[in-house]
Design an enzyme around this catalytic site. Structure first.
Site, PDB file in Angstrom:
ATOM      1  N   HIS A   9      57.305  35.914  11.497  1.00  0.00           N
ATOM      2  CA  HIS A   9      56.413  36.213  12.633  1.00  0.00           C
ATOM      3  C   HIS A   9      54.976  36.502  12.157  1.00  0.00           C
ATOM      4  O   HIS A   9      54.568  36.031  11.120  1.00  0.00           O
ATOM      5  CB  HIS A   9      57.002  37.349  13.488  1.00  0.00           C
ATOM      6  CG  HIS A   9      58.457  37.137  13.767  1.00  0.00           C
ATOM      7  ND1 HIS A   9      58.893  36.252  14.721  1.00  0.00           N
ATOM      8  CD2 HIS A   9      59.588  37.630  13.160  1.00  0.00           C
ATOM      9  CE1 HIS A   9      60.226  36.240  14.719  1.00  0.00           C
ATOM     10  NE2 HIS A   9      60.671  37.057  13.775  1.00  0.00           N
ATOM     11  N   GLU A  23      58.271  43.873  14.510  1.00  0.00           N
ATOM     12  CA  GLU A  23      58.955  43.255  13.373  1.00  0.00           C
ATOM     13  C   GLU A  23      57.959  42.677  12.367  1.00  0.00           C
ATOM     14  O   GLU A  23      58.125  42.810  11.149  1.00  0.00           O
ATOM     15  CB  GLU A  23      59.891  42.153  13.877  1.00  0.00           C
ATOM     16  CG  GLU A  23      60.584  41.390  12.769  1.00  0.00           C
ATOM     17  CD  GLU A  23      61.472  40.273  13.296  1.00  0.00           C
ATOM     18  OE1 GLU A  23      61.545  40.098  14.535  1.00  0.00           O
ATOM     19  OE2 GLU A  23      62.091  39.571  12.466  1.00  0.00           O
ATOM     20  N   HIS A  75      63.298  39.314   7.824  1.00  0.00           N
ATOM     21  CA  HIS A  75      63.228  39.639   9.250  1.00  0.00           C
ATOM     22  C   HIS A  75      63.887  40.993   9.521  1.00  0.00           C
ATOM     23  O   HIS A  75      64.593  41.531   8.678  1.00  0.00           O
ATOM     24  CB  HIS A  75      63.964  38.566  10.067  1.00  0.00           C
ATOM     25  CG  HIS A  75      63.250  37.256  10.097  1.00  0.00           C
ATOM     26  ND1 HIS A  75      62.573  36.801  11.195  1.00  0.00           N
ATOM     27  CD2 HIS A  75      63.083  36.315   9.127  1.00  0.00           C
ATOM     28  CE1 HIS A  75      62.025  35.620  10.919  1.00  0.00           C
ATOM     29  NE2 HIS A  75      62.324  35.303   9.664  1.00  0.00           N
ATOM     30  N   GLU A 147      68.220  39.459   7.580  1.00  0.00           N
ATOM     31  CA  GLU A 147      67.977  40.390   8.678  1.00  0.00           C
ATOM     32  C   GLU A 147      68.219  41.776   8.083  1.00  0.00           C
ATOM     33  O   GLU A 147      69.347  42.134   7.764  1.00  0.00           O
ATOM     34  CB  GLU A 147      68.935  40.129   9.846  1.00  0.00           C
ATOM     35  CG  GLU A 147      68.787  38.767  10.495  1.00  0.00           C
ATOM     36  CD  GLU A 147      67.608  38.681  11.466  1.00  0.00           C
ATOM     37  OE1 GLU A 147      66.820  39.646  11.547  1.00  0.00           O
ATOM     38  OE2 GLU A 147      67.481  37.637  12.136  1.00  0.00           O
TER      39      GLU A 147
HETATM   40 ZN   LIG Z   1      62.540  37.650  13.133  1.00  0.00          ZN
END
Ligand SMILES: [Zn+2]
Length: 188
Positions: A9, A23, A75, A147
């Site tokens: 992102h 995030e 992430h 993640e």
């Molecule tokens: Zn993400």
């Protein structure tokens, strides 16, 4: 090794958001900490070093053009479903790889214990395969997407709010990658 770290992102794409946290900010701190540890031993490039928007195709192109040996996308997770009464909140870390990528699996296995230590009392959700993630599908080298936890899990959210904790995750990631590299050289 030539390693590309990919903080997810950025810029107009904040990624998952919960309360005051984005995030994009969390994973940039993780990637920068990972970079500072890894670059003692390896050539490391980041797909972004500030809060800017980088299209997925550009992220992949950076790694492919450079001829990277490893691509690691970082992430935080989010659980879009409202928590049903009495149901536990989603929590824990997971690693995604492209199906049948044995080297990616080797890297994921090497870093699994380090990733699992982010939240020792939250179980590791596992190494999972998907052909739906763009950066895994289009990179031409072993690649994984981590993640690091759930931004909307109250315990993990509190941890992510702490810049020191974010850096610690980055360092743990680096340690996992270094362990993989050591194993590859037959030193482990
Ligand atoms: Zn993400």
């Amino acid at each position: 090794m030539k390693i590309v770290l990919d903080p997810g992102h950025g810029g107009k794409d904040p990624g998952a958001m919960f309360r005051a946290l984005r995030e994009a900010d969390i994973v940039l701190d993780m990637a920068l900490a990972c970079l500072s540890r890894l670059q003692l031993w390896h050539c490391v490039a980041l797909t972004r070093t500030s809060d800017v928007y980088v299209p997925l195709a550009d992220r992949v192109q950076i790694a492919n053009w450079w001829g990277a040996d490893l691509f690691v996308s970082i992430h935080t997770n989010a659980d879009p479903d409202p928590d049903a009464p009495g149901m536990p909140e989603a929590k824990g870390e997971e690693i995604w790889i492209y199906p049948d990528s044995s080297t990616s699996l080797d890297v994921a296995n090497a870093i699994q214990d380090h990733v699992d230590s982010f939240f020792p009392d939250h179980h590791f959700r596992g190494i999972k395969e998907t052909d739906h993630l763009y950066v895994l599908k289009h990179t031409q080298m072993p690649a994984l997407l981590i993640e690091t936890g759930f931004i909307d899990n109250i315990n993990e959210h509190t941890a992510f709010a702490n810049p020191l904790f974010r850096r610690r995750i980055g360092v743990q990631l680096a340690r996992g990658i270094l362990l993989y590299d050591k194993g590859k050289q037959g030193a482990v």
